[in-house]
Write an enzyme that holds these catalytic residues in place. Structure first.
Site, PDB file in Angstrom:
ATOM      1  N   GLU A 144      -4.493   3.154  -8.204  1.00 33.62           N
ATOM      2  CA  GLU A 144      -3.637   1.928  -7.622  1.00 33.62           C
ATOM      3  C   GLU A 144      -3.678   0.843  -8.513  1.00 33.62           C
ATOM      4  O   GLU A 144      -4.628   0.113  -8.652  1.00 33.62           O
ATOM      5  CB  GLU A 144      -4.101   1.750  -6.263  1.00 33.62           C
ATOM      6  CG  GLU A 144      -3.184   1.043  -5.384  1.00 33.62           C
ATOM      7  CD  GLU A 144      -3.505   0.860  -4.012  1.00 33.62           C
ATOM      8  OE1 GLU A 144      -2.767   0.651  -3.327  1.00 33.62           O
ATOM      9  OE2 GLU A 144      -4.932   0.543  -3.677  1.00 33.62           O
ATOM     10  N   CYS A 202       0.884  -1.155  -0.042  1.00 31.19           N
ATOM     11  CA  CYS A 202      -0.040   0.121   0.136  1.00 31.19           C
ATOM     12  C   CYS A 202       0.855   1.100  -0.103  1.00 31.19           C
ATOM     13  O   CYS A 202       0.449   2.310  -0.448  1.00 31.19           O
ATOM     14  CB  CYS A 202      -0.860   0.016   1.288  1.00 31.19           C
ATOM     15  SG  CYS A 202      -0.161  -0.291   2.863  1.00 31.19           S
TER      16      CYS A 202
END
Length: 498
Positions: free
Chosen positions: A390, A292
């Site tokens: 992402e 992340c």
């Protein structure tokens, strides 16, 4: 390439409820694949509402009636230290299973196992050293804060570095006296199944730790909606976080959510370029890019841009991709064919949005398994999807900038705000940029090195709340203010005038 399979794999993966390994009440299961062969190697119990109900009931009973919340901090601390000892003693086995289940390179999986032990040590020490606030009004009043565990904590964890990320939640939740129900990611349930034996051997009472495997839409959903679970800690993608937020709202649950990221690494012309290259290459390609906090957007000042891109591409082409169990491997196999397809779709999108300077497909010689060559796109526009979205894989976008203001605008130009990395030897610029960048965590001239005392979390679409250090203690406890009057209580005397 030979396909490595660890010895003594379980014949099936079951839930762990109230001190017992159990199948799903209705017998439901799901397939678990290994990411090198993409073949099913085990069936796991697929938790449903009934299984969550049993786990929560066990956890609530252990909280309401059991010894765990009532132990002195030093007693719980000793148990947590034993857990850390057991993890360290089994770190090679943990890494072997994690690598097999996730495709992470073995050397990196070993580091994650050791970090999991450190997480337990940290919170074992913190609860013994913990002090609570006291406020005095001399001669009149003393007020103090009494921290109390809240109850059953629902912990929902992701498939990237699963064992370590589970430890980040389990350690503070248990240290503060709560009981837990853990729902690990369905792609990677193997290492989570080891917690039960570790906790049992360390002396954690039955019912304090419960584990329900299954899909997010079934087991995870039931856990979030359970009325006897006042806390949910979730790590995962932002869209799932939004769903959890909505489902937890009717119950006004405590929420801690660490969500997605599209973190910038900003390299100014005055930076130590070799160090910046080391960090920015490692920062997106370590852990297979499935992290992340990956610095997946590299913003580079124009005077050094072309040289930086060339050197970055050369490094990326030289990264060792291969068998996750080989200690020389730097990038292994992505976790699951579904995720592989997602990442490869972004690689194809990127070919129309930037200049491909490295990678762009499957590495040579790796015809099966979820392998993606480390992929580098240069000249990426800020409105490109590979700049904004992402990807969660070994794919990076590099973009030039001319001024400090433009660098800041580019850095802040996504919906995410988890981490930021800034490379410059100008002290004023470094601190001013750090304060202006929209990120929960900033690293100046350094890679993602965590100090467990500091808050971990993001802003914007990257999360809600913080954990780490005392912030974890805050989340997993209720803070009750107790007020004591030291002299006469002076209250307005209502009802005395007649």
């Amino acid at each position: 390439m030979t396909h490595y399979i660890p010895e003594d794999l379980p014949d099936r993966i079951r839930h762990f409820i109230d001190g017992e390994f159990v199948d799903s009440v209705g017998g439901e299961t799901f397939d678990v694949l290994d990411p090198v062969s993409n073949e099913t190697y085990v069936q796991a119990a697929a938790g449903q509402q009934a299984d969550i109900d049993l786990a929560v009931a066990a956890a609530k009973r252990a909280f309401d009636e059991g010894p765990w919340p009532r132990m002195l901090p030093r007693q719980r601390s000793r148990v947590l230290h034993r857990i850390a000892d057991l993890i360290e003693a089994r770190d090679a086995r943990l890494a072997e299973l994690e690598t097999f289940d996730t495709g992470l390179p073995i050397t990196q999986a070993l580091g994650q196992a050791q970090r999991a032990a450190e997480n337990f040590r940290f919170f074992a020490d913190l609860i013994v050293a913990q002090r609570d606030d006291t406020y005095k009004v001399p001669g009149r009043q003393v007020n103090y804060v009494n921290r109390k565990p809240i109850g059953v904590a629902g912990l929902i964890t992701p498939w990237n570095t699963p064992f370590m990320l589970e430890s980040w939640k389990l350690a503070p939740a248990l240290a503060t006296g709560n009981t837990v129900v853990l729902k690990p990611a369905e792609f990677t349930p193997l290492s989570a199944s080891l917690w039960a034996e570790i906790f049992r051997e360390a002396g954690v009472p039955d019912g304090v730790f419960n584990l329900v495997n299954g899909l997010g839409e079934e087991a995870g959903d039931a856990l979030v909606k359970h009325p006897d679970v006042p806390l949910i800690s979730f790590t995962g993608e932002s869209r799932t976080g939004q769903i959890i937020f909505g489902n937890a709202a009717p119950f006004l649950k405590g929420l801690s959510m660490e969500l997605g990221g599209k973190s910038p690494a900003v390299v100014f012309a005055d930076a130590d370029i070799e160090s910046a290259l080391d960090a920015t290459v490692f920062g997106v390609f370590s852990l297979n890019g499935e992290r992340c906090t990956a610095g997946s957007r590299v913003l580079v000042e124009r005077p050094i841009y072309e040289d930086f891109v060339a050197r970055y591409a050369a490094r990326a082409k030289n990264i060792v991709v291969g068998d996750p169990h080989d200690p020389k491997t730097e990038v292994g196999a992505l976790v699951h064919p579904e995720h592989y397809e997602k990442v490869m779709s972004y690689v194809e999108i990127g070919k129309g949005e930037g200049r491909l300077v490295a990678g762009g497909g499957r590495p040579e010689g790796l015809d099966t398994g979820n392998y993606v060559a480390p992929t580098v796109f240069a000249d990426v526009s800020p409105d490109a999807r590979i700049f904004q979205e992402e990807i969660f894989g070994p794919v990076v976008a590099i973009t030039p900038f001319d001024t400090d203001d433009e660098a800041l605008e580019l850095a802040n130009n996504t919906r995410y705000g988890l981490a930021a990395y800034i490379w410059t030897n100008d002290l004023k610029r470094a601190h001013n940029f750090a304060q202006s960048v929209e990120a929960g965590m900033v690293w100046l001239n350094s890679n993602n090195v965590r100090d467990l005392r500091t808050p971990f979390g993001g802003v914007k679409a990257s999360g809600l709340g913080h954990e780490g250090g005392y912030r974890s203690i805050d989340f997993y406890t209720d803070q009750q203010a107790v007020h004591i009057t030291l002299n006469e209580a002076h209250s307005p005397r209502f009802g005395t005038s007649k």
